[in-house]
Design an enzyme around this catalytic site. Sequence first.
Site, PDB file in Angstrom:
ATOM      1  N   PHE A  22      56.506  14.474   5.763  1.00  0.00           N
ATOM      2  CA  PHE A  22      55.883  13.517   6.674  1.00  0.00           C
ATOM      3  C   PHE A  22      56.239  12.089   6.279  1.00  0.00           C
ATOM      4  O   PHE A  22      56.599  11.268   7.121  1.00  0.00           O
ATOM      5  CB  PHE A  22      54.360  13.682   6.698  1.00  0.00           C
ATOM      6  CG  PHE A  22      53.673  12.617   7.516  1.00  0.00           C
ATOM      7  CD1 PHE A  22      53.487  12.785   8.874  1.00  0.00           C
ATOM      8  CD2 PHE A  22      53.266  11.420   6.932  1.00  0.00           C
ATOM      9  CE1 PHE A  22      52.887  11.794   9.644  1.00  0.00           C
ATOM     10  CE2 PHE A  22      52.665  10.422   7.689  1.00  0.00           C
ATOM     11  CZ  PHE A  22      52.474  10.612   9.043  1.00  0.00           C
ATOM     12  N   LYS A 133      44.089  24.841   8.407  1.00  0.00           N
ATOM     13  CA  LYS A 133      43.373  25.694   7.450  1.00  0.00           C
ATOM     14  C   LYS A 133      42.008  25.134   7.062  1.00  0.00           C
ATOM     15  O   LYS A 133      41.202  25.817   6.424  1.00  0.00           O
ATOM     16  CB  LYS A 133      44.245  25.915   6.221  1.00  0.00           C
ATOM     17  CG  LYS A 133      45.485  26.747   6.534  1.00  0.00           C
ATOM     18  CD  LYS A 133      46.455  26.809   5.384  1.00  0.00           C
ATOM     19  CE  LYS A 133      47.660  27.672   5.764  1.00  0.00           C
ATOM     20  NZ  LYS A 133      48.427  27.120   6.899  1.00  0.00           N
TER      21      LYS A 133
END
Length: 333
Positions: A22, A133
Amino acid sequence: KEKMINFFRNKIILITGGTGSFGNKFVKTIAEKYNPKEIIIFSRDEMKQWHMKEKINNNKVRFIIGDVKDRDSISNACNGVDYIIHAAATKIVPTAEINPLECIKTNIVGAENVIKASIINKVKKVVALSTDKACNPINLYGATKLASDKLFIAANNFNSKNITEFSVVRYGNVIGSRGSLIPFFLKIKKDEHFPITHSEMTRFLITLEEGVKLVFQAFQDMIGGELYVSKIPSVYIKDIPKMINKNAKIKFIGIRPGEKLHEKMISEDDAFYTYEYNKFYKIIPNFLNNKDLKKYIKKGVKVKKGFSYSSDNNTNWVNKKQLLNYIKEIEIL
Protein backbone atom coordinates in the site's frame (compact mmCIF):
# COMPACT_ATOMS: atom_id res chain seq x y z
CA LYS A 1 -9.49 15.13 -8.28
CA GLU A 2 -8.79 18.86 -8.14
CA LYS A 3 -10.14 18.95 -4.60
CA MET A 4 -7.78 16.15 -3.56
CA ILE A 5 -4.80 17.90 -5.18
CA ASN A 6 -5.55 20.97 -3.06
CA PHE A 7 -6.13 18.78 -0.01
CA PHE A 8 -2.60 17.31 -0.06
CA ARG A 9 -0.75 20.29 -1.57
CA ASN A 10 2.15 21.44 0.67
CA LYS A 11 1.11 19.01 3.40
CA ILE A 12 3.34 16.62 5.35
CA ILE A 13 2.02 13.04 5.29
CA LEU A 14 3.34 10.17 7.41
CA ILE A 15 2.71 6.51 6.60
CA THR A 16 3.40 3.93 9.29
CA GLY A 17 4.47 0.61 7.80
CA GLY A 18 4.99 2.60 4.63
CA THR A 19 7.33 0.14 2.88
CA GLY A 20 4.48 -2.31 2.25
CA SER A 21 2.49 -2.71 -0.96
CA PHE A 22 0.00 0.00 0.00
CA GLY A 23 2.73 2.47 0.99
CA ASN A 24 4.58 2.01 -2.29
CA LYS A 25 1.43 2.56 -4.34
CA PHE A 26 0.27 5.52 -2.25
CA VAL A 27 3.65 7.27 -2.40
CA LYS A 28 3.92 6.80 -6.15
CA THR A 29 0.40 8.17 -6.68
CA ILE A 30 0.60 11.15 -4.37
CA ALA A 31 4.20 12.18 -5.10
CA GLU A 32 3.52 12.31 -8.85
CA LYS A 33 0.11 14.03 -8.85
CA TYR A 34 -0.71 15.78 -5.57
CA ASN A 35 2.33 17.94 -4.77
CA PRO A 36 2.75 17.28 -1.02
CA LYS A 37 5.45 19.09 0.92
CA GLU A 38 6.86 15.84 2.30
CA ILE A 39 6.00 12.15 2.65
CA ILE A 40 7.49 10.36 5.65
CA ILE A 41 7.89 6.59 5.56
CA PHE A 42 7.98 5.27 9.13
CA SER A 43 8.87 1.59 9.48
CA ARG A 44 11.26 -0.77 11.23
CA ASP A 45 12.89 -2.62 8.28
CA GLU A 46 15.89 -0.67 7.01
CA MET A 47 16.45 -3.01 4.04
CA LYS A 48 12.89 -2.46 2.74
CA GLN A 49 13.40 1.28 3.18
CA TRP A 50 16.65 1.14 1.23
CA HIS A 51 14.98 -0.74 -1.66
CA MET A 52 12.01 1.65 -1.66
CA LYS A 53 14.28 4.69 -1.66
CA GLU A 54 16.18 3.37 -4.67
CA LYS A 55 12.96 2.62 -6.55
CA ILE A 56 11.19 5.92 -5.81
CA ASN A 57 14.15 8.33 -5.96
CA ASN A 58 12.12 11.39 -4.89
CA ASN A 59 13.56 14.08 -2.63
CA LYS A 60 10.11 14.72 -1.11
CA VAL A 61 10.11 11.25 0.45
CA ARG A 62 11.90 10.92 3.80
CA PHE A 63 12.56 7.68 5.67
CA ILE A 64 12.54 7.19 9.44
CA ILE A 65 13.47 3.92 11.13
CA GLY A 66 11.11 3.31 14.02
CA ASP A 67 8.48 1.03 15.52
CA VAL A 68 4.87 1.86 16.44
CA LYS A 69 5.39 -0.22 19.59
CA ASP A 70 7.78 2.50 20.78
CA ARG A 71 5.69 5.54 21.82
CA ASP A 72 8.62 7.98 21.79
CA SER A 73 9.69 6.77 18.35
CA ILE A 74 6.34 7.41 16.70
CA SER A 75 5.71 10.61 18.67
CA ASN A 76 8.98 12.16 17.47
CA ALA A 77 8.21 11.14 13.88
CA CYS A 78 4.80 12.88 14.03
CA ASN A 79 6.25 16.31 14.80
CA GLY A 80 4.91 18.79 12.22
CA VAL A 81 2.86 16.15 10.37
CA ASP A 82 -0.54 17.12 8.87
CA TYR A 83 -1.98 13.69 7.97
CA ILE A 84 -1.21 10.11 8.98
CA ILE A 85 -2.03 6.81 7.31
CA HIS A 86 -1.59 3.98 9.79
CA ALA A 87 -0.69 0.87 7.78
CA ALA A 88 1.76 -0.82 10.17
CA ALA A 89 0.51 -4.19 11.40
CA THR A 90 1.37 -7.81 12.05
CA LYS A 91 -0.81 -9.28 9.29
CA ILE A 92 -0.06 -12.95 8.64
CA VAL A 93 -2.68 -15.09 10.38
CA PRO A 94 -0.44 -18.09 11.31
CA THR A 95 2.34 -15.71 12.46
CA ALA A 96 -0.12 -13.96 14.78
CA GLU A 97 -1.32 -17.27 16.23
CA ILE A 98 2.24 -18.39 17.00
CA ASN A 99 3.41 -14.97 18.21
CA PRO A 100 0.30 -13.58 19.95
CA LEU A 101 2.05 -11.05 22.20
CA GLU A 102 3.96 -9.52 19.29
CA CYS A 103 0.72 -9.24 17.32
CA ILE A 104 -1.10 -7.61 20.26
CA LYS A 105 1.75 -5.16 20.90
CA THR A 106 2.00 -4.10 17.25
CA ASN A 107 -1.68 -4.00 16.34
CA ILE A 108 -3.25 -2.77 19.58
CA VAL A 109 -0.52 -1.05 21.62
CA GLY A 110 0.91 0.34 18.37
CA ALA A 111 -2.50 1.79 17.45
CA GLU A 112 -2.79 3.48 20.84
CA ASN A 113 0.71 4.93 20.43
CA VAL A 114 -0.20 6.37 17.02
CA ILE A 115 -3.38 7.90 18.49
CA LYS A 116 -1.55 9.55 21.39
CA ALA A 117 1.30 10.75 19.17
CA SER A 118 -1.25 12.27 16.75
CA ILE A 119 -3.07 14.17 19.49
CA ILE A 120 0.13 15.41 21.15
CA ASN A 121 1.46 16.66 17.82
CA LYS A 122 -1.91 18.12 16.72
CA VAL A 123 -2.07 16.07 13.53
CA LYS A 124 -5.17 17.09 11.54
CA LYS A 125 -6.43 13.75 10.21
CA VAL A 126 -5.54 10.09 10.73
CA VAL A 127 -6.81 7.20 8.58
CA ALA A 128 -6.12 3.67 9.83
CA LEU A 129 -6.14 0.70 7.45
CA SER A 130 -8.20 -2.29 8.57
CA THR A 131 -9.16 -5.67 7.15
CA ASP A 132 -12.21 -7.81 6.47
CA LYS A 133 -10.87 -10.15 9.17
CA ALA A 134 -11.76 -7.52 11.80
CA CYS A 135 -15.48 -8.12 11.19
CA ASN A 136 -16.67 -10.97 13.46
CA PRO A 137 -13.07 -12.15 13.95
CA ILE A 138 -12.20 -15.82 14.53
CA ASN A 139 -8.41 -15.43 14.61
CA LEU A 140 -6.04 -13.30 16.68
CA TYR A 141 -5.07 -11.05 13.77
CA GLY A 142 -8.72 -10.16 13.15
CA ALA A 143 -9.36 -9.67 16.87
CA THR A 144 -6.42 -7.28 17.25
CA LYS A 145 -7.49 -5.29 14.19
CA LEU A 146 -11.03 -5.03 15.55
CA ALA A 147 -9.56 -3.69 18.79
CA SER A 148 -7.43 -1.27 16.76
CA ASP A 149 -10.51 -0.09 14.83
CA LYS A 150 -12.37 0.53 18.09
CA LEU A 151 -9.43 2.51 19.49
CA PHE A 152 -9.24 4.81 16.46
CA ILE A 153 -13.00 5.40 16.41
CA ALA A 154 -13.21 6.01 20.17
CA ALA A 155 -10.23 8.39 19.99
CA ASN A 156 -12.62 11.01 18.61
CA ASN A 157 -14.34 11.05 22.03
CA PHE A 158 -11.17 11.78 24.00
CA ASN A 159 -9.66 14.25 21.59
CA SER A 160 -9.54 17.69 23.18
CA LYS A 161 -11.18 20.36 20.97
CA ASN A 162 -11.36 17.85 18.07
CA ILE A 163 -8.02 19.01 16.66
CA THR A 164 -7.34 15.51 15.33
CA GLU A 165 -9.93 13.46 13.43
CA PHE A 166 -9.62 9.65 13.31
CA SER A 167 -11.30 7.28 10.84
CA VAL A 168 -10.83 3.73 9.53
CA VAL A 169 -10.97 2.11 6.09
CA ARG A 170 -11.68 -1.61 5.75
CA TYR A 171 -11.16 -3.74 2.66
CA GLY A 172 -10.47 -7.28 1.49
CA ASN A 173 -7.58 -9.11 -0.13
CA VAL A 174 -5.39 -6.62 -1.95
CA ILE A 175 -4.52 -7.92 -5.42
CA GLY A 176 -0.77 -8.01 -5.92
CA SER A 177 0.21 -7.31 -2.32
CA ARG A 178 2.88 -9.45 -0.71
CA GLY A 179 1.50 -12.80 0.43
CA SER A 180 -1.88 -12.36 -1.29
CA LEU A 181 -3.70 -15.00 -3.33
CA ILE A 182 -2.74 -14.33 -6.95
CA PRO A 183 1.03 -13.83 -6.37
CA PHE A 184 1.03 -17.07 -4.34
CA PHE A 185 -0.61 -19.02 -7.18
CA LEU A 186 1.71 -17.43 -9.75
CA LYS A 187 4.68 -18.56 -7.69
CA ILE A 188 3.56 -22.20 -7.85
CA LYS A 189 2.02 -22.12 -11.35
CA LYS A 190 4.26 -24.96 -12.59
CA ASP A 191 3.43 -27.24 -9.66
CA GLU A 192 1.35 -30.34 -10.27
CA HIS A 193 -1.38 -29.32 -7.84
CA PHE A 194 -2.76 -26.03 -6.57
CA PRO A 195 -3.75 -26.22 -2.89
CA ILE A 196 -7.27 -24.88 -2.23
CA THR A 197 -8.74 -25.07 1.25
CA HIS A 198 -12.41 -25.50 0.27
CA SER A 199 -14.39 -25.73 -2.98
CA GLU A 200 -16.90 -23.05 -1.87
CA MET A 201 -14.44 -20.57 -0.36
CA THR A 202 -14.87 -16.96 -1.49
CA ARG A 203 -12.95 -13.75 -0.90
CA PHE A 204 -13.24 -10.02 -1.65
CA LEU A 205 -10.67 -8.61 -4.07
CA ILE A 206 -9.44 -5.03 -4.27
CA THR A 207 -6.65 -3.51 -6.35
CA LEU A 208 -3.96 -1.35 -4.77
CA GLU A 209 -5.28 1.58 -6.79
CA GLU A 210 -8.80 1.06 -5.39
CA GLY A 211 -7.33 0.84 -1.89
CA VAL A 212 -5.57 4.18 -2.34
CA LYS A 213 -8.78 5.75 -3.71
CA LEU A 214 -10.71 4.61 -0.63
CA VAL A 215 -8.14 6.31 1.61
CA PHE A 216 -8.47 9.47 -0.49
CA GLN A 217 -12.25 9.23 -0.10
CA ALA A 218 -11.93 8.89 3.67
CA PHE A 219 -9.63 11.91 3.99
CA GLN A 220 -11.98 14.01 1.89
CA ASP A 221 -15.23 12.92 3.58
CA MET A 222 -14.32 12.20 7.21
CA ILE A 223 -15.47 14.15 10.24
CA GLY A 224 -14.05 11.60 12.68
CA GLY A 225 -15.25 8.17 13.80
CA GLU A 226 -16.41 6.75 10.46
CA LEU A 227 -15.46 3.31 9.16
CA TYR A 228 -15.39 3.15 5.34
CA VAL A 229 -15.94 -0.08 3.40
CA SER A 230 -15.28 -0.12 -0.34
CA LYS A 231 -17.71 -1.82 -2.74
CA ILE A 232 -15.51 -4.46 -4.37
CA PRO A 233 -16.05 -7.75 -6.21
CA SER A 234 -15.92 -11.29 -4.84
CA VAL A 235 -14.22 -14.34 -6.31
CA TYR A 236 -14.34 -18.10 -5.82
CA ILE A 237 -10.80 -19.10 -4.86
CA LYS A 238 -11.05 -22.26 -6.99
CA ASP A 239 -11.48 -20.09 -10.14
CA ILE A 240 -8.04 -18.46 -9.84
CA PRO A 241 -5.71 -21.43 -10.61
CA LYS A 242 -7.45 -22.21 -13.92
CA MET A 243 -6.78 -18.63 -15.08
CA ILE A 244 -3.06 -19.07 -14.31
CA ASN A 245 -2.63 -22.59 -15.68
CA LYS A 246 -5.45 -24.10 -17.73
CA ASN A 247 -4.15 -27.59 -16.91
CA ALA A 248 -4.04 -26.88 -13.20
CA LYS A 249 -5.19 -29.64 -10.89
CA ILE A 250 -6.73 -28.58 -7.61
CA LYS A 251 -6.10 -30.33 -4.34
CA PHE A 252 -8.53 -29.49 -1.54
CA ILE A 253 -6.59 -29.40 1.72
CA GLY A 254 -9.25 -28.31 4.21
CA ILE A 255 -9.89 -25.03 5.99
CA ARG A 256 -6.95 -23.98 8.14
CA PRO A 257 -7.22 -22.86 11.78
CA GLY A 258 -8.45 -19.27 12.01
CA GLU A 259 -9.68 -19.23 8.40
CA LYS A 260 -13.25 -18.41 7.32
CA LEU A 261 -15.15 -19.97 4.43
CA HIS A 262 -16.39 -16.50 3.46
CA GLU A 263 -15.13 -13.07 4.50
CA LYS A 264 -17.47 -10.46 5.92
CA MET A 265 -16.86 -6.70 6.00
CA ILE A 266 -20.17 -5.51 7.45
CA SER A 267 -22.09 -7.66 9.93
CA GLU A 268 -25.82 -7.70 10.65
CA ASP A 269 -25.09 -5.87 13.91
CA ASP A 270 -23.22 -3.13 12.00
CA ALA A 271 -26.31 -2.58 9.81
CA PHE A 272 -27.91 -0.34 12.44
CA TYR A 273 -25.16 2.23 11.79
CA THR A 274 -24.40 1.59 8.10
CA TYR A 275 -25.20 3.89 5.18
CA GLU A 276 -24.76 3.15 1.49
CA TYR A 277 -23.14 5.45 -1.08
CA ASN A 278 -22.28 5.04 -4.75
CA LYS A 279 -18.87 3.38 -4.30
CA PHE A 280 -18.67 2.56 -0.61
CA TYR A 281 -20.50 1.91 2.65
CA LYS A 282 -19.96 4.01 5.75
CA ILE A 283 -20.43 2.74 9.29
CA ILE A 284 -20.98 5.80 11.43
CA PRO A 285 -19.94 5.87 15.11
CA ASN A 286 -22.58 4.62 17.54
CA PHE A 287 -21.89 7.38 20.07
CA LEU A 288 -23.57 10.12 18.00
CA ASN A 289 -26.52 12.18 19.13
CA ASN A 290 -29.30 13.20 16.72
CA LYS A 291 -27.76 16.65 16.31
CA ASP A 292 -24.58 15.19 14.78
CA LEU A 293 -26.29 12.51 12.69
CA LYS A 294 -27.09 14.58 9.59
CA LYS A 295 -23.55 15.85 9.02
CA TYR A 296 -22.23 12.26 9.19
CA ILE A 297 -24.84 10.76 6.87
CA LYS A 298 -24.82 13.48 4.18
CA LYS A 299 -26.37 11.84 1.09
CA GLY A 300 -26.15 8.25 2.31
CA VAL A 301 -29.03 5.78 2.40
CA LYS A 302 -29.43 3.58 5.47
CA VAL A 303 -29.13 -0.14 4.70
CA LYS A 304 -32.01 -2.46 5.52
CA LYS A 305 -32.34 -4.25 8.84
CA GLY A 306 -30.39 -7.52 8.79
CA PHE A 307 -28.07 -6.32 6.00
CA SER A 308 -24.59 -7.82 5.85
CA TYR A 309 -21.79 -7.44 3.33
CA SER A 310 -20.09 -10.78 2.83
CA SER A 311 -18.00 -12.26 0.03
CA ASP A 312 -20.67 -14.91 -0.61
CA ASN A 313 -23.73 -12.62 -0.67
CA ASN A 314 -22.08 -9.95 -2.81
CA THR A 315 -23.88 -8.87 -6.00
CA ASN A 316 -20.57 -8.00 -7.67
CA TRP A 317 -18.36 -10.89 -8.84
CA VAL A 318 -15.08 -10.92 -10.74
CA ASN A 319 -15.55 -12.26 -14.27
CA LYS A 320 -12.94 -14.27 -16.17
CA LYS A 321 -11.75 -11.30 -18.21
CA GLN A 322 -11.19 -9.18 -15.08
CA LEU A 323 -9.37 -12.01 -13.34
CA LEU A 324 -7.14 -12.53 -16.37
CA ASN A 325 -6.31 -8.80 -16.43
CA TYR A 326 -5.44 -8.85 -12.72
CA ILE A 327 -3.10 -11.79 -13.28
CA LYS A 328 -1.40 -10.14 -16.28
CA GLU A 329 -0.82 -6.92 -14.34
CA ILE A 330 0.81 -8.80 -11.47
CA GLU A 331 2.98 -10.83 -13.85
CA ILE A 332 4.27 -7.56 -15.36
CA LEU A 333 5.07 -6.20 -11.89
